[in-house]
Design an enzyme around this catalytic site. Structure first.
Site, PDB file in Angstrom:
ATOM      1  CG  ASP A  87     -40.767   8.324 -11.372  1.00 53.71           C
ATOM      2  OD1 ASP A  87     -41.356   7.896 -12.376  1.00 53.71           O
ATOM      3  OD2 ASP A  87     -39.584   8.015 -11.108  1.00 53.71           O
ATOM      4  CB  THR A 113     -42.412   5.551 -21.487  1.00 50.89           C
ATOM      5  OG1 THR A 113     -42.000   5.826 -20.146  1.00 50.89           O
ATOM      6  CG2 THR A 113     -42.130   6.761 -22.350  1.00 50.89           C
TER       7      THR A 113
END
Length: 702
Positions: A322, A257
């Protein structure tokens, strides 16, 4: 641009969101392409979120400087009606300040007096909060022509009349049945308003979209990861990217994203976007067998006219921690090897500071700006990090505590670049995070979809261990020489999640802190010159602007965000006081007295559940509840601390809240689709156990 009547009867304008729209005290000119391209020489205004398209967040104003900053005082303040994290960078345009607040609200103020001119509420459904990893935040608005644009938490792009706040148009930019959100600020380039989205932690596919500023018509969309090959690819860049993926990644979303950072070079006519993490984090599930998984964790250059791919550089190939590359990017022209070089700079989560040639994506330099154990260096021949094999928990199947952790060595708070000093000023974090592969993991409709057993790394009850963990999680403001690739000076912070940065030609650097201070430093050596109490944690970046020859410094304050809700043990004493604060030399305004944080007592029912039920509840809490209610059920000051909940001892009411959505309008949606009655009861019993453990500690310390 719409035709306007020359005379407007302001008394006839309807009340907007509970506030009368009133005229600005100054003439407002259209925000044009020419104005935005020339924003660097516009000393009075702050026209786009990074002040200029190059996102340097540096002002040439010098009325407030290192010689007189000690005289800075509060000019005015405005209390906000959203008691959550405030992360927006204000805009200052022709004497008016425009801000977005939590829950995607927008407000306009007279920049000199602080008078509220208008307020707009997009009425974001509060149950959208369950899709947000990191609070109901918003990072700012964009301006073009006579409009203000904002992205909403529930996935809309909204266009407002800049003078009145009246809704002009809005468009839904996401599939609202999926776990998408918008928290980032839009950018406007050549009549196209560009917006991304978030949600990779919950299982979505990333993209950004360009819309026509006049009517919201979609013009192009750029996907960052490939979809189902059987359905064809949306571009040659995705067909090439698919070769770097394994398995059936598209069934899990893939991630990538574009939830925050962008920059634009008008001369090259290139738009740069920062791409986020994989979905799920654990690559063993996302792409079994490995692969680079393009274009995750990458800086990607696009042609803004049509959204076509130009080039990319991947900071963390095959990312599994992440380690996003969505962090702030800065464009600058530096002398490199004795010759001028057009560069793009980024300090992403993984701990390396990157300098790239922004014309072609060639790596020029990469050095560690923060402690790390997952990698030793970046190979300048291949451009790839040299990894510690033990860090690949997705391959070893063994737990790994990584430095930096999932929140990164640098999160979303923007850095700044001063052409005067040549330094980049970075809000740095020293963090760690435990990654434990979850056996038998399956994706769910709600909650974290990361492929890791988040419960295994929960904060332990032992107070000594907690204290040590808190002490080891720190932050700093550093000045970084991007040419010499070295730290020049450092200001230590007591904790992580400190605010974004502003630098000025007045030899100043401004930053707010999680501990509730707003401060100014000498940009050349980091000497603290001024500090003031703002009563709450600061996340947002400041701006500076001028009206009638007088310079102001403005910053949004209000604790929240990921550090305010998830690791609650680190933020139990930081209140949320959401305000816009504006300072000037000789300012005499004062803040009202701070109302102390009042916590309900720890008075839980006795813990009688079995160890098996507690263990089950611990896992479920970590996956479905911890993002809002704190790691190990230790709540912060933003969301309710469930250990102190009045319904903890009431099994029926607990079920009504968690499964039936009794408090849906407050943001606490129903979890009936993913949790049965027995599972909800296990969560309650886990929270009861945690409350009893912490009560015993509290009693023992009296």
């Amino acid at each position: 641009m719409k035709l306007r009547a020359q005379l407007i009867l302001w008394s006839s304008i309807a009340i907007l969101s509970g506030c009368d729209a009133v005229p600005s005290s100054r003439q407002e000119g259209a925000v044009t392409e020419a104005r935005l391209v020339a924003a660097g020489s516009d000393t009075d205004n702050w026209l786009t979120t990074g002040r200029t398209y190059n996102e340097q967040r540096h002002s040439p104003l010098t009325k407030i400087n290192s010689e007189n900053v000690g005289r800075l005082g509060l000019a005015w303040s405005a209390d906000l009606d959203t008691a959550r994290g405030q992360e927006a960078t204000p805009l200052a345009i022709d004497g008016t300040i425009y801000i977005s607040t939590a829950w995607s609200m927008v407000k306009a103020y007279d920049g000199k007096s602080g008078k509220l001119l208008w307020s707009y509420d997009p009425k974001v459904p509060r149950d959208s909060l369950v899709k947000a990893c990191c609070d109901a935040v918003n990072r700012g608005v964009a301006a073009w022509g006579d409009r203000i644009f904002v992205g909403t938490l529930d996935g809309r792009l909204v266009a407002l009349d800049r003078r009145t706040g009246k809704l002009d148009w809005e468009v839904v930019t996401v599939d609202q049945s999926q776990n998408y959100t918008i928290t980032g600020a839009p950018r406007v380039i050549k009549g196209k308003v560009i917006i991304g989205n978030g949600g990779a932690e919950f299982g979505v596919r990333g993209y950004i979209t360009a819309y026509d500023v006049d009517n919201g018509k979609p013009l192009w969309r750029f996907y960052t990861v490939p979809g189902d090959p059987a359905k064809g690819f949306e571009g040659a860049h995705l067909e090439a990217a698919a070769k770097t993926w394994k398995g059936t990644w598209w069934t899990l979303g893939g991630g990538g994203t574009v939830w925050d950072s962008m920059a634009y070079d008008p001369d090259l006519d290139l738009l740069y976007i920062g791409v986020g993490n994989g979905s799920p984090w654990n690559q063993a599930y996302r792409s079994p067998g490995g692969g680079d998984n393009l274009y995750l964790s990458s800086i990607v250059a696009l042609h803004p006219e049509n959204g076509k791919y130009a080039w990319h550089y991947q900071t963390t190939p095959g990312e599994t921690w992440d380690y996003t590359a969505t962090q702030h990017m800065i464009l600058a022209d530096l002398k490199w090897g004795g010759k001028p070089r057009k560069v793009i700079m980024q300090a992403p989560k993984n701990g390396y500071f990157y300098v790239l040639d922004r014309t072609n994506g060639k790596l020029l330099s990469a050095k560690a700006y923060a402690p790390m154990n997952w990698s030793t260096e970046v190979d300048m021949t291949t451009g790839r990090p040299i990894e510690n094999p033990n860090a690949r928990y997705d391959k070893t199947g063994k737990p790994w505590v990584s430095v930096p952790g999932a929140t990164g060595a640098h999160g979303w708070p923007p850095m700044s670049f001063s052409p005067e000093t040549g330094f980049v000023y970075i809000p740095v974090q020293d963090t760690a995070f435990p990654y434990a592969p979850e056996k038998g993991w399956v994706a769910e409709k709600m909650g974290y979809n990361v492929g890791n057993d988040l419960a295994s790394g929960s904060m332990p009850a032992d107070p000594a261990v907690r204290k040590a963990a808190i002490a080891a999680t720190t932050g700093a403001l550093i000045a970084w020489d991007p040419v010499g690739q070295r730290e020049v000076w450092r200001v230590k912070r007591s904790g992580p999640s400190n605010g974004g940065v502003l630098s000025t030609a007045g030899d100043l650097v401004f930053q707010g802190t999680a501990a509730g201070r707003f401060e100014a430093f000498k940009s050349k050596d980091g000497v603290r010159l001024w500090s003031t109490d703002v009563q709450t944690g600061v996340l947002a970046a400041p701006i500076t602007y001028a009206i009638d020859g007088e310079q102001y410094v403005a910053v949004l304050v209000g604790w929240g965000g990921i550090w305010g809700v998830a690791p609650g043990v680190l933020s139990q004493s930081i209140p949320n006081v959401s305000r816009l604060l504006v300072y000037k030399l000789g300012g005499k305004a004062t803040l009202p007295a701070l109302v102390p944080v009042n916590k309900a007592p720890l008075d839980p029912p006795a813990s009688k559940a079995s160890s098996e039920q507690i263990a089950k509840g611990k896992y479920l809490f970590a996956r479905f509840c911890g993002a809002c209610h704190g790691d190990a059920a230790v709540g912060g000051t933003i969301n309710p601390d469930l250990r102190r909940s009045g319904v903890l001892g009431d099994q029926n009411t607990w079920q009504q809240v968690v499964r039936d959505g009794l408090l849906k309008d407050n943001g606490m949606v129903s979890f009936k689709s993913v949790l049965n009655v027995e599972q909800v009861e296990s969560i309650r019993q886990f929270v009861i156990r945690r409350a009893n453990e912490d009560r015993a500690i509290e009693v023992g310390q009296r």
